[in-house]
Design an enzyme around this catalytic site. Structure first.
Site, PDB file in Angstrom:
ATOM      1  N   SER A  41      37.354  28.690  37.390  1.00 44.09           N
ATOM      2  CA  SER A  41      38.335  28.264  36.196  1.00 44.09           C
ATOM      3  C   SER A  41      39.477  27.457  36.990  1.00 44.09           C
ATOM      4  O   SER A  41      39.877  27.538  38.079  1.00 44.09           O
ATOM      5  CB  SER A  41      38.890  29.526  35.649  1.00 44.09           C
ATOM      6  OG  SER A  41      39.789  29.249  34.756  1.00 44.09           O
ATOM      7  N   TYR A  73      43.040  37.769  35.923  1.00 41.22           N
ATOM      8  CA  TYR A  73      41.709  36.963  35.706  1.00 41.22           C
ATOM      9  C   TYR A  73      42.033  35.739  36.834  1.00 41.22           C
ATOM     10  O   TYR A  73      40.912  35.219  37.514  1.00 41.22           O
ATOM     11  CB  TYR A  73      41.838  36.190  34.277  1.00 41.22           C
ATOM     12  CG  TYR A  73      40.617  35.272  33.942  1.00 41.22           C
ATOM     13  CD1 TYR A  73      39.592  35.653  34.028  1.00 41.22           C
ATOM     14  CD2 TYR A  73      41.074  33.944  33.959  1.00 41.22           C
ATOM     15  CE1 TYR A  73      38.624  34.595  33.703  1.00 41.22           C
ATOM     16  CE2 TYR A  73      40.047  33.038  33.607  1.00 41.22           C
ATOM     17  CZ  TYR A  73      38.835  33.229  33.497  1.00 41.22           C
ATOM     18  OH  TYR A  73      37.605  32.367  33.118  1.00 41.22           O
TER      19      TYR A  73
END
Length: 262
Positions: free
Chosen positions: A139, A152
């Site tokens: 990401s 995350y």
């Protein structure tokens, strides 16, 4: 450019979102697929939308004691594997002070430990065949952290360190690593994201609802695989923040504190 036709490609997290879109896009390229996730019924639905060969192999990335056996089953389906796409993952929607340690551990189990266990299990197979590719869906938060995503972001940062090492250790054996860093993509990931108490977020974020179409993201990932890119960034203005942090870290710090990510 490497052809994906007839390649055996194992996709984790294939039951929805980027994994589902990738499975469909790769099937159209003539790949032979192994589709993995926890929900068998959803995997079967994805399979119906693929063309060509696709085998289902349910797995739970948090069940560490099952992953050796799952890898053996994956190898037995076609006799070998050419590409592993580590896509299985879970997101987060909570501030640090309200996030339990059990939530951080679960995020790391799904996003980091499960995927690297499969990688460790497969790397000798790739070395023995003198070919193989790990495609890792990270990401943009693997390059910089944002508010509300501490666990995350940490899990995605960890992936970069691990796979940089894999790339350096096995390049002589023709083992390739492609790190993929999507920005905001329109998927249901915000629904299953964990809140600080471990419960599901159960709603679509405004930001997520305006994200890149998942099919467009999948096409860009397929292109990166074909070109054996080391690392690729996919998205809009959020990608620019990677370069701002790299070259203007003080400016980045001022911008990121004002970013609305929910």
């Amino acid at each position: 450019m490497a052809s994906l036709s007839n390649k055996v490609i194992w996709v984790t997290g294939a039951s929805s979102g980027i994994g589902e879109a990738l499975a469909i896009a790769l099937s159209r390229k003539g790949a032979r697929l192994i589709l993995s996730a926890r929900r068998t019924e959803e995997l079967d639905r994805v399979k119906q939308n693929c063309v060509g060969e696709a085998q289902l192999l349910p797995l739970d990335l948090t069940a560490a004691d099952t992953l050796d056996d799952v890898t053996r089953k994956a190898l037995s389906l076609y006799g070998h594997i050419d590409v592993l796409i580590n896509n299985g993952g879970i997101s987060q929607r909570s501030f640090v002070h309200e996030t339990g340690m059990d939530v951080y551990r679960r995020i790391m189990e799904v996003n980091f430990f499960g995927g690297i266990a499969l990688t460790r299990n497969l790397v000798s197979h790739f070395v023995s065949r003198k070919q193989g590719q790990f495609v890792v869906i990270s990401s943009v938060t693997g390059k910089y952290g944002t508010p509300f995503r501490s666990g995350y972001a940490a899990s995605k940062h960890a992936l970069h360190g691990f796979y940089d090492a894999v790339r350096a250790e096995y390049w002589k054996d023709n083992v390739r690593v492609t790190m993929v860093c999507p920005g905001v993509v329109k998927t249901a990931i915000s629904y299953s994201a964990l809140k600080g108490d471990g419960s599901k977020n159960n709603k679509m974020d405004d930001l997520q609802s305006k994200g890149m179409p998942v099919e467009k993201c999948a096409d860009a990932i397929v292109n990166a695989m074909e070109n054996e890119r080391d690392e690729v960034y996919i998205g809009g203005k959020e990608v620019l923040m990677i370069y701002i942090k790299r070259f203007f870290p003080s400016l980045f710090s001022k911008i990121i504190r004002k970013v609305v990510v929910r």
